[in-house]
Design a protein around this motif. Structure first.
Motif, short mmCIF file in Angstrom:
data_model
loop_
_atom_site.label_atom_id
_atom_site.label_comp_id
_atom_site.label_asym_id
_atom_site.label_seq_id
_atom_site.Cartn_x
_atom_site.Cartn_y
_atom_site.Cartn_z
N SER A 125 5.75 -8.46 -7.23
CA SER A 125 4.96 -7.48 -6.48
C SER A 125 4.34 -6.45 -7.43
O SER A 125 3.14 -6.20 -7.38
CB SER A 125 5.86 -6.78 -5.45
N ASP A 126 5.17 -5.86 -8.26
CA ASP A 126 4.79 -4.70 -9.10
C ASP A 126 4.67 -5.10 -10.55
O ASP A 126 5.64 -5.11 -11.27
CB ASP A 126 5.85 -3.60 -8.91
N ASP A 127 3.53 -5.48 -11.08
CA ASP A 127 2.24 -5.40 -10.42
C ASP A 127 1.49 -6.70 -10.66
O ASP A 127 0.31 -6.81 -10.43
CB ASP A 127 1.49 -4.19 -11.00
N GLN A 130 0.13 -8.29 -7.53
CA GLN A 130 -0.99 -7.50 -7.02
C GLN A 130 -2.25 -7.68 -7.86
O GLN A 130 -3.34 -7.90 -7.32
CB GLN A 130 -0.59 -6.01 -7.00
N GLU A 161 5.02 1.23 -16.65
CA GLU A 161 6.44 1.45 -16.35
C GLU A 161 7.15 2.25 -17.44
O GLU A 161 8.35 2.51 -17.35
CB GLU A 161 7.14 0.10 -16.15
N ASP A 187 -1.98 -0.88 -6.91
CA ASP A 187 -0.55 -0.67 -7.22
C ASP A 187 0.13 0.02 -6.04
O ASP A 187 1.16 0.66 -6.20
CB ASP A 187 -0.45 0.19 -8.49
N THR A 188 -0.48 -0.10 -4.86
CA THR A 188 0.11 0.53 -3.66
C THR A 188 0.35 -0.55 -2.61
O THR A 188 0.27 -1.73 -2.90
CB THR A 188 -0.86 1.60 -3.10
N ALA A 427 1.44 -4.59 -1.29
CA ALA A 427 2.89 -4.56 -1.35
C ALA A 427 3.45 -4.11 0.00
O ALA A 427 2.76 -3.48 0.80
CB ALA A 427 3.35 -3.60 -2.46
N ILE A 433 10.72 -3.32 -5.31
CA ILE A 433 10.18 -3.11 -6.65
C ILE A 433 11.16 -2.24 -7.43
O ILE A 433 11.86 -1.40 -6.85
CB ILE A 433 8.77 -2.47 -6.62
N GLU A 438 13.36 -8.53 -6.67
CA GLU A 438 12.01 -8.11 -6.28
C GLU A 438 11.28 -9.32 -5.67
O GLU A 438 11.44 -10.45 -6.12
CB GLU A 438 11.26 -7.60 -7.52
N TYR A 440 7.49 -10.65 -3.38
CA TYR A 440 6.13 -10.39 -2.88
C TYR A 440 5.89 -11.48 -1.86
O TYR A 440 6.07 -12.67 -2.13
CB TYR A 440 5.14 -10.53 -4.05
#
Lengths: 465, 465
Positions: A125-127, A130, A161, A187-188, A427, A433, A438, A440
């Motif tokens: 998911s992060d990132d 995405q 990060e 990133d949201t 996300a 995350i 984790e 997605y």
């Protein structure tokens, strides 16, 4: 919908397994940016992405920084606004590794209890998941039509990060190359699994550390207590005076530039069904703090606040020491919204502290941060087009939401490159995350690719009309 | 003055060099109570003192405790009130040793710039010099008249500088033996070099540590700031509310039992010429804190107060962390005077804290101490006699003064043995107790011996009249 877009969406659907495979290849690269042992992996991820962009027809390359490299690519074709897309290829560490059900860097698809398919891996998911939604959307447009609907640049960071020290210097050094008409930051999240969202409000931040000095040495509270100034008393009086009985901040001019929520936004938020009792209850609270006449959602997304993040003075060890300390200090942060001016807020705070200071005490200030809030106008053409595209894809009205925390890159795009940033991502709150396992959702990935394909088309329509 | 007293004083004067030599022998014993390496020296000092008391005709001995031993002696002869004399034979460590001009345990007499003779050594003032004034006065009475004017018991402690854990249990275990009509505690000073003093007011102490818990974990101030309760805000509001704009403590009933200073005492204090500007200026302050309508001397000797001795919450390290902590805590102490009830003050404080606590926060209290203040009545016969004797010796009215700090043994005599303690000593402010080059003026030592000789006589007159 144009035939071209229909074809692109159909291609995305038929190619989704390949899209997933490409994401898996990126996920397998252990690009943990905080641990120097993985610096090679970070470089490898950057090279993989530059190659991927080249494969899609971008003029792309790995660009060195003092830290992990950037990936920059351009495909300045098509007609319409030039957009800069931002994502980050670095991931969080995997500790505690024991809590992962399988290897964090061996992505797999699992079927959840509700039947949904999920990609489980660090960075799914992060990132990485995405950012790949956008690249795959570009890939589909190129595959079907040979070019992108609008001019696109891409900036992929490898230090998100780990504090991102290289980002702003890199932006400044490559200002002309990176400046576009506006940016997409991916990133949201969505509001929920059915409801797409664009984050259009971010709170800014002004931090101050204050140290108050009274006597020139620590005093015995028996010998001096009652006659000598205690800087802890001065400090708590200053801090307590920052809020009135209605939870409003008392600094003169603090609310200058804070607009009321537009009725359309307020109506959207009211319709979200946000459960403030659960929001607070999840962390053991039941009574909203802060401004008494505002909803919890408004407080955390659209209202400024002041929080004491740390305080210390005197003896804080075990047992007791009857001391009147020489000094006491606190760390205070203000979250800013809308058009509040960070410099004015800082100055008002310092004036207030000095006004409350006894003449035989002194204060030292140490500044931290200083960024304004972000509130995109609801009628911004790019925002209107983007919301429309997202609404069409997900079959539910796309909401514009806020975020109480900071997404520094959005502010940096504004302050360094002078462009607005639309925060669009897919996300979900339960993506874990930064945590073990984790995930997605495949629906986030697939729907995300389709969403970007629609957004690129929508933006080009504007230019063509 | 009786002939007997004249003879005793003359003997003291003629024997002063021998009195000094005896003090030197005691000083040479390195009885540092905090350092286990000197436990043998502490025992040696106790034995030396027991022998000295036996030499003066006391029924005396070294009495073991779990820590350093006590020395107890009785000479229950003469007529009049039975007094218990208290002093301590242990001394502070000598660090930093580099700052001593000569060996701390090799006492010597030096002539100061003003021509005064001073005994320089660790313990010369605190408390070996002081306790020896009493023993030498007893010695003189015995030498000249064969007996003491009144029944006397002596209790010498070896843990005063190390927290004195053995004292109260020893008192309790030997209650009948140690209980007298009243006690003299010889561990305080004169007002100045010319003016004798009896300390008759001591402030008591009630301490509380409070820990306030809001959310069940630390929160991100971006995500939650403005809506979630910050326990630091709750704490500073509670602490700031403890004082009103006139510097008075706001707890209901706080001033119950606090009497106004008797006019005679107030007149004495006004005449002392206390320089409050210098008192504050010496520590870098210039504006008295606390109750606006009280003098500095009154504030520190005769008025109750509340001081926050320590506070902590949130992030207090370098840099910034935008956290809303789960907990915040503070250590608070109240100094009590006169007839204030420690239990009631503690209860009032806890009630107040609970009344200010939001319903979704909790508080934990941890008590510390709990002793009432001491204020001896000005017309206490023993006090009147003692002041008269001191006035005659020093040629200047003996003042009754207060002490803002605590002298626990005085409270212990009151609470455990049910007897008042008159604090009489001959130390001076510049004696450098606890510091390098500690000294005791020969005039303090010589005048102290003569003072006790007079006090013993004065107390016996009362009984005989």
């Amino acid at each position: 919908m144009s035939d071209r877009l229909s074809d692109v969406l159909a291609h995305i659907d038929s190619d989704i397994d390949n899209s997933l495979e490409r994401l898996f290849r990126l996920i397998e690269i252990q690009s943990i940016s905080t641990d120097p042992a993985f610096a090679g992996a970070c470089l490898q991820a950057a090279e993989w992405l530059a190659d991927a962009l080249k494969g899609v027809g971008f003029d792309a390359g790995v660009r060195p920084t003092p830290g992990h490299p950037m990936v920059v690519g351009h495909a300045k074709e098509g007609a319409g606004p030039h957009v800069l897309f931002y994502g980050h290829y670095d991931v969080q560490p995997v500790d505690p590794i024991d809590l992962w059900e399988t290897d964090p860097f061996a992505p797999r698809i699992v079927t959840a209890a509700d039947g949904s398919k999920q990609i489980v891996a660090r960075g799914s998911s992060d990132d990485k998941g995405q950012l790949m939604t956008f690249i795959e959307a570009c890939r589909a447009w190129k595959a079907v039509t040979g070019k992108l609907p609008i001019p696109v640049s891409i900036l992929l960071e490898g230090e998100e990060e780990s504090g991102g020290p290289s980002l702003v210097p890199f932006m400044k050094a490559n200002k002309d190359e990176l400046t576009a008409d506006f940016a997409f930051v991916c990133d949201t999240g969505m509001w929920d699994k059915q409801t797409p969202a664009v984050t259009t409000m971010l709170r800014g931040l002004v931090g101050e550390e204050i140290t108050i000095t009274a006597a020139k040495r620590d005093l015995h509270s028996g010998m001096y207590g009652g006659a000598a100034r205690n800087p802890i008393h001065v400090l708590v009086s200053i801090l307590d005076g920052l809020r009135d009985e209605n939870g409003r901040i008392t600094l003169p001019g603090f609310y200058d530039g804070v607009g009321e929520l537009p009725p359309a936004i307020k109506a959207q938020w009211d319709a979200l069904g946000f459960d403030s009792a659960k929001f607070l209850g999840d962390v053991g609270l039941s009574i909203p703090a802060g401004e008494i006449d505002r909803s919890v959602l408004e407080k955390i997304w659209a209202r400024p606040t002041c929080e004491v993040n740390g305080i210390s003075g005197g003896y804080t060890g075990k047992g007791f020491k009857t001391v009147i300390p020489s000094q006491a200090f606190a760390k205070i942060s203000f979250r800013l919204v809308d058009k509040q001016d960070p410099d004015k807020i800082r100055a008002a705070f310092r004036d207030y502290v000095r006004s409350k200071l006894p003449a035989d005490c002194s204060v030292e200030f140490s500044p931290h941060g200083g960024s304004p809030g972000i509130r995109l106008p609801g009628d911004l053409p790019a925002l209107v087009k983007t919301r429309q595209a997202l609404t069409e894809e997900w079959g539910r009205d796309c909401v514009t939401i806020g975020s109480g925390g900071s997404i520094p890159v959005a502010g940096d795009f504004q302050s360094v490159l002078g462009m607005d940033a639309l925060m669009v991502g897919f996300a979900l709150d339960d993506d874990r995350i930064h945590s073990p396992n984790e995930k997605y959702d495949v629906s986030s990935y697939h729907g995300g690719i389709r969403s970007w394909a629609r957004i690129l088309a929508a933006l080009s329509e504007k230019a063509q009309s």
